[in-house]
Design an enzyme around this catalytic site. Structure first.
Site, mmCIF file in Angstrom:
data_model
loop_
_atom_site.group_PDB
_atom_site.id
_atom_site.type_symbol
_atom_site.label_atom_id
_atom_site.label_comp_id
_atom_site.label_asym_id
_atom_site.label_seq_id
_atom_site.Cartn_x
_atom_site.Cartn_y
_atom_site.Cartn_z
ATOM 1 N N TYR A 129 0.816 -1.221 0.000
ATOM 2 C CA TYR A 129 0.000 0.000 0.000
ATOM 3 C C TYR A 129 0.850 1.270 0.000
ATOM 4 C CZ TYR A 129 -3.034 -3.771 1.490
ATOM 5 O OH TYR A 129 -3.685 -4.979 1.556
ATOM 6 N N THR A 134 -7.496 0.297 17.997
ATOM 7 C CA THR A 134 -8.272 0.397 19.240
ATOM 8 C C THR A 134 -9.085 1.682 19.298
ATOM 9 O OG1 THR A 134 -6.416 1.403 20.407
ATOM 10 C CG2 THR A 134 -6.580 -1.000 20.482
#
Ligand SMILES: *[C@@H]1O[C@H](CO)[C@@H](O)[C@H](O)[C@H]1NC(C)=O
Ligand SMILES: *[C@@H]1O[C@H](CO)[C@@H](O)[C@H](O)[C@H]1NC(C)=O
Ligand SMILES: *[C@@H]1O[C@H](CO)[C@@H](O)[C@H](O)[C@H]1NC(C)=O
Length: 328
Positions: free
Chosen positions: A159, A231
C-alpha cells in the site's frame, strides 16, 4: 437492541446540536470519546462506518492470558531500523500522537517477527491513566499498566500510505510497549515528555527533529502476537499486534506532565487528557502466539514484567500441539 435506542437517538440529538452550534463541518474522525454517550460502548452505533467497533469479533485490545499463549518456533526476531526520524508531536484531544514527517526520504522500516511484509513506521500513540492503576489498553492476566505506547506502521509492500492501509488486508502493524513506573525513564521517551508544556491543549503540536523508535524498545527479543484491530474508531480488523514481553520505564514526573494535558483547546479546555484506553475485547478463539520458549526461558526477567510464569503451558511440536507441565 431496544435498550440502546434512546441513547442512540440522544447521540444524534447532540450531533445535530453540534451542527447548529458550529458553522464549520463536523469531522467524523474526531467525534468520539473515551467516556459517556460517545464512549467505546457506542463507537459502533454513532457512525455506520465504525460498526466493527461493536460487531467485530477480532477486536483489540485484549487481555493476554499467559496460560493460553502458544509457543511458535517459526516466529522471527522483530527488526526495526535504527536511524532517527523527524516528525510532529500532537495533542489530538484523544491521545498524544507522534506522526512521522510525510516527506521523509529514508523511512524507518519494521519487518521480521510474525510479519510477512515490510511495514513503514508512521505514527506513535500514547495511552495512559489519570492514576497508576490503569492506563494500558492491553492487560496481562488482568493486570493493567499505567501506560502503553503503540508504534504503528503500514504495509509498504502492498500500500501507498497509512490511511489507505488502515482498511486493507494485512495493512497495519502495531508494536506495543507496556510502561511501568520507574526511577529512570527510557531515554528516548524523554524526547516526547520534555516539552509537553508546548502541547497542553487539544490541537497543539510541536516539531521533533530526531526521534529513534528503535531506542524506545525494551531490551528483549521476546514478544506476543495476535491479529486484531485498531483500538480507536473505525476499529478496522487489519492490525497485526506485537506486544513486547518486558516493560519500558516512565517516571512519576513524566506521568504527572502527561496528566496535566487537556483534551480541549485553550478556550474550552474540558477534562484532562488521560484514561484514554479501550477495555480488553473478547478473543473469540484467536490464538496469541509467542516466541518465548517456556521450556528454556521460564522465570527470567525482573519483577513487574508481564510475567509468563505458570504451571501448565502449550507447546507446538512435531507431534502437534501438546500440553506440557512445567517442572520446577
Ligand atoms: C505533507 O503534509 C503537508 C501538511 O499536511 C501537506 O501540505 C503536504 O502536501 C504533504 N506532502 C506530501 C508529500 O504528502
Ligand atoms: C525501507 O523500505 C523502503 C521501501 O518502503 C526501501 O526503499 C528502503 O531501502 C528500506 N530501508 C532500509 C534501511 O532497508
Ligand atoms: C493514499 O493512497 C491512496 C491510494 O493510492 C490515495 O488515493 C490517497 O490519496 C493517498 N492518501 C494520501 C493522504 O496521500
Amino acid at each position: 437492541m431496544a435498550a440502546h435506542r434512546p441513547v442512540f437517538l440522544g447521540i444524534w440529538g447532540v450531533f445535530v446540536l453540534a451542527l447548529i452550534q458550529e458553522s464549520k463541518p463536523v469531522v467524523w474522525e474526531e467525534w468520539w470519546t473515551y467516556d459517556g454517550i460517545s464512549g467505546p460502548a457506542f463507537w459502533g452505533l454513532i457512525n455506520p462506518e465504525w460498526s466493527l467497533c461493536n460487531k467485530g469479533r477480532r477486536q483489540s485490545p485484549v487481555n493476554l492470558e499467559p496460560q493460553r499463549l502458544l509457543f511458535d518456533p517459526n516466529l522471527q526476531t522483530l527488526h526495526v531500523d535504527k536511524h532517527k526520524i523527524g516528525g510532529v508531536l500532537t495533542n489530538t484531544g484523544h491521545s498524544v500522537v507522534f506522526t512521522v514527517d510525510n516527506d521523509t526520504r529514508q523511512p524507518v522500516n519494521i519487518s521480521g517477527g510474525p510479519l510477512s511484509y515490510r511495514y513503514q513506521f508512521h505514527e506513535i500513540h500514547l495511552h495512559y491513566g489519570l492514576d497508576d492503576k490503569h492506563g494500558s489498553e492491553h492487560t496481562v492476566d488482568g493486570y493493567s499498566f499505567p501506560a502503553e505506547i503503540q508504534i504503528f506502521g503500514f504495509n509498504s509492500h502492498l500500500y501507498n500510505n497509512f490511511s489507505d492501509a488502515l482498511h486493507r488486508a494485512q495493512g497495519i502493524v502495531a508494536v506495543s510497549l507496556l510502561l511501568q513506573v520507574g526511577d529512570l525513564s527510557n531515554p528516548e521517551l524523554r524526547v516526547f515528555t520534555e516539552h509537553l508544556d508546548k502541547i497542553t491543549y487539544g490541537g497543539q503540536s510541536m516539531p521533533i527533529k530526531r526521534f529513534g523508535v528503535k531506542e524506545l524498545l525494551p531490551e528483549t527479543t521476546h514478544y506476543m502476537t495476535y491479529d486484531g484491530s485498531t483500538t480507536m474508531p473505525a476499529c478496522h480488523e487489519t492490525t497485526t499486534w506485537i506486544i513486547f514481553n518486558k516493560p519500558i520505564y516512565i517516571t512519576k514526573q513524566q506521568l504527572k506532565g502527561l496528566r496535566e494535558l487537556k483534551q480541549g483547546d485553550k478556550r474550552h479546555p474540558k477534562a484532562p487528557l488521560g484514561n484514554n484506553f479501550r477495555l480488553p475485547q473478547p478473543l473469540h478463539h484467536r490464538p496469541v502466539r509467542t516466541n518465548i520458549d517456556f521450556s528454556t526461558d521460564a522465570n527470567k526477567g525482573p519483577k513487574n514484567c508481564p510475567t509468563m510464569n505458570r504451571d501448565i503451558y502449550y507447546k507446538a511440536g512435531s507431534k502437534g500441539v501438546i500440553i506440557t507441565e512445567k517442572t520446577e
